[in-house]
Design a protein around this motif. Sequence first.
Motif, mmCIF file in Angstrom:
data_model
loop_
_atom_site.group_PDB
_atom_site.id
_atom_site.type_symbol
_atom_site.label_atom_id
_atom_site.label_comp_id
_atom_site.label_asym_id
_atom_site.label_seq_id
_atom_site.Cartn_x
_atom_site.Cartn_y
_atom_site.Cartn_z
ATOM 1 N N ARG A 77 0.837 -1.205 0.000
ATOM 2 C CA ARG A 77 0.000 0.000 0.000
ATOM 3 C C ARG A 77 0.871 1.253 0.000
ATOM 4 N NH1 ARG A 77 -2.966 -3.278 3.500
ATOM 5 N NH2 ARG A 77 -4.946 -3.904 2.589
ATOM 6 N N ARG A 78 1.919 1.227 0.786
ATOM 7 C CA ARG A 78 2.827 2.373 0.836
ATOM 8 C C ARG A 78 3.537 2.577 -0.494
ATOM 9 N NH1 ARG A 78 5.975 3.839 5.583
ATOM 10 N NH2 ARG A 78 6.260 5.625 4.233
ATOM 11 N N ALA A 79 3.705 1.514 -1.248
ATOM 12 C CA ALA A 79 4.332 1.616 -2.571
ATOM 13 C C ALA A 79 3.309 2.044 -3.621
ATOM 14 C CB ALA A 79 4.960 0.283 -2.963
ATOM 15 N N ARG A 80 2.133 2.393 -3.158
ATOM 16 C CA ARG A 80 1.041 2.820 -4.035
ATOM 17 C C ARG A 80 0.652 1.728 -5.030
ATOM 18 N NH1 ARG A 80 4.318 6.588 -2.801
ATOM 19 N NH2 ARG A 80 5.596 6.721 -4.644
ATOM 20 N N GLN A 81 0.590 0.501 -4.519
ATOM 21 C CA GLN A 81 0.164 -0.640 -5.325
ATOM 22 C C GLN A 81 -0.939 -1.413 -4.584
ATOM 23 O OE1 GLN A 81 3.459 -3.111 -6.562
ATOM 24 N NE2 GLN A 81 4.766 -1.359 -6.945
ATOM 25 N N PRO A 82 -1.970 -0.710 -4.112
ATOM 26 C CA PRO A 82 -2.993 -1.392 -3.302
ATOM 27 C C PRO A 82 -3.755 -2.478 -4.061
ATOM 28 C CG PRO A 82 -3.741 0.800 -3.913
ATOM 29 C CD PRO A 82 -2.297 0.696 -4.328
ATOM 30 N N GLU A 83 -3.794 -2.387 -5.369
ATOM 31 C CA GLU A 83 -4.508 -3.386 -6.165
ATOM 32 C C GLU A 83 -3.845 -4.762 -6.075
ATOM 33 O OE1 GLU A 83 -1.264 -1.790 -8.722
ATOM 34 O OE2 GLU A 83 -2.727 -0.844 -7.401
ATOM 35 N N ARG A 84 -2.585 -4.816 -5.670
ATOM 36 C CA ARG A 84 -1.859 -6.088 -5.573
ATOM 37 C C ARG A 84 -1.972 -6.728 -4.195
ATOM 38 N NH1 ARG A 84 3.741 -6.659 -7.217
ATOM 39 N NH2 ARG A 84 3.019 -8.779 -7.387
ATOM 40 N N VAL A 85 -2.436 -5.958 -3.202
ATOM 41 C CA VAL A 85 -2.418 -6.429 -1.815
ATOM 42 C C VAL A 85 -3.204 -7.713 -1.624
ATOM 43 C CG1 VAL A 85 -3.094 -5.855 0.552
ATOM 44 C CG2 VAL A 85 -1.919 -4.152 -0.856
ATOM 45 N N GLY A 86 -4.428 -7.771 -2.130
ATOM 46 C CA GLY A 86 -5.246 -8.973 -1.954
ATOM 47 C C GLY A 86 -4.589 -10.210 -2.544
ATOM 48 N N THR A 87 -4.049 -10.070 -3.725
ATOM 49 C CA THR A 87 -3.371 -11.190 -4.386
ATOM 50 C C THR A 87 -2.155 -11.638 -3.589
ATOM 51 O OG1 THR A 87 -4.112 -10.427 -6.549
ATOM 52 C CG2 THR A 87 -2.220 -11.930 -6.513
ATOM 53 N N LEU A 88 -1.348 -10.660 -3.149
ATOM 54 C CA LEU A 88 -0.136 -11.000 -2.399
ATOM 55 C C LEU A 88 -0.463 -11.626 -1.050
ATOM 56 C CD1 LEU A 88 2.008 -7.898 -3.323
ATOM 57 C CD2 LEU A 88 2.462 -10.264 -3.980
ATOM 58 N N GLU A 89 -1.489 -11.131 -0.379
ATOM 59 C CA GLU A 89 -1.883 -11.732 0.891
ATOM 60 C C GLU A 89 -2.347 -13.171 0.677
ATOM 61 O OE1 GLU A 89 -4.686 -8.936 2.534
ATOM 62 O OE2 GLU A 89 -3.101 -7.825 3.572
ATOM 63 N N GLY A 90 -3.058 -13.414 -0.428
ATOM 64 C CA GLY A 90 -3.462 -14.781 -0.771
ATOM 65 C C GLY A 90 -2.265 -15.675 -1.042
ATOM 66 N N GLU A 91 -1.280 -15.140 -1.749
ATOM 67 C CA GLU A 91 -0.053 -15.891 -2.014
ATOM 68 C C GLU A 91 0.688 -16.191 -0.710
ATOM 69 O OE1 GLU A 91 2.448 -14.027 -4.959
ATOM 70 O OE2 GLU A 91 0.765 -13.807 -6.336
ATOM 71 N N LEU A 92 0.631 -15.256 0.217
ATOM 72 C CA LEU A 92 1.306 -15.449 1.503
ATOM 73 C C LEU A 92 0.639 -16.576 2.293
ATOM 74 C CD1 LEU A 92 3.716 -14.102 2.871
ATOM 75 C CD2 LEU A 92 2.095 -12.740 4.168
ATOM 76 N N VAL A 93 -0.694 -16.633 2.261
ATOM 77 C CA VAL A 93 -1.405 -17.716 2.940
ATOM 78 C C VAL A 93 -1.039 -19.059 2.303
ATOM 79 C CG1 VAL A 93 -3.692 -18.698 3.411
ATOM 80 C CG2 VAL A 93 -3.284 -16.249 3.754
ATOM 81 N N ALA A 94 -0.977 -19.099 0.973
ATOM 82 C CA ALA A 94 -0.577 -20.335 0.289
ATOM 83 C C ALA A 94 0.861 -20.700 0.653
ATOM 84 C CB ALA A 94 -0.721 -20.165 -1.228
#
Length: 148
Positions: free
Chosen positions: A43-60
């Motif tokens: 979010r701080r990198a101004r890429q909030p659209e990627r957060v959901g995907t990355l959090e999902g990848e982190l859970v996987a």
Amino acid sequence: MAQEDGMDPELATLASTAATTMVGLLASDGWETARDWVGRLWRRARQPERVGTLEGELVATRDEVRVARESGDADTEQQLAAAWNIQLRRLLTSSPELAHEVRRMVEEMRALAAEAGSRAPRVDMRARATGHGRVYQAGRDQRINEWE
């Protein structure tokens, strides 16, 4: 000396350290901190659209780390850290101003990992075998196959 991909060597080392620390934390109770950390950073990198995907990848990744640890597969954990290293390198290449925050978060994650380790029960095993006796001890799973 610059790396082949043009990334500052200090940032490359930081990305690698952060990835390894984060993946290591995923198998502990502190995994949610790693998830929150990823969200805040992107979010701080101004890429909030990627957060959901990355959090999902982190859970996987968390699930894969847990399976790898249960089976003693250190290679998989290293490969998962390498994959997150790539993500963090891309982030730091596009937003090098976040390096100070990544350093701070690595320290927080290391403190959490140390705390989780200190809460682990201490195992103190002692045994004595005499004559032809045998002693089998293990801090975890143990398989003994004997054929006589």
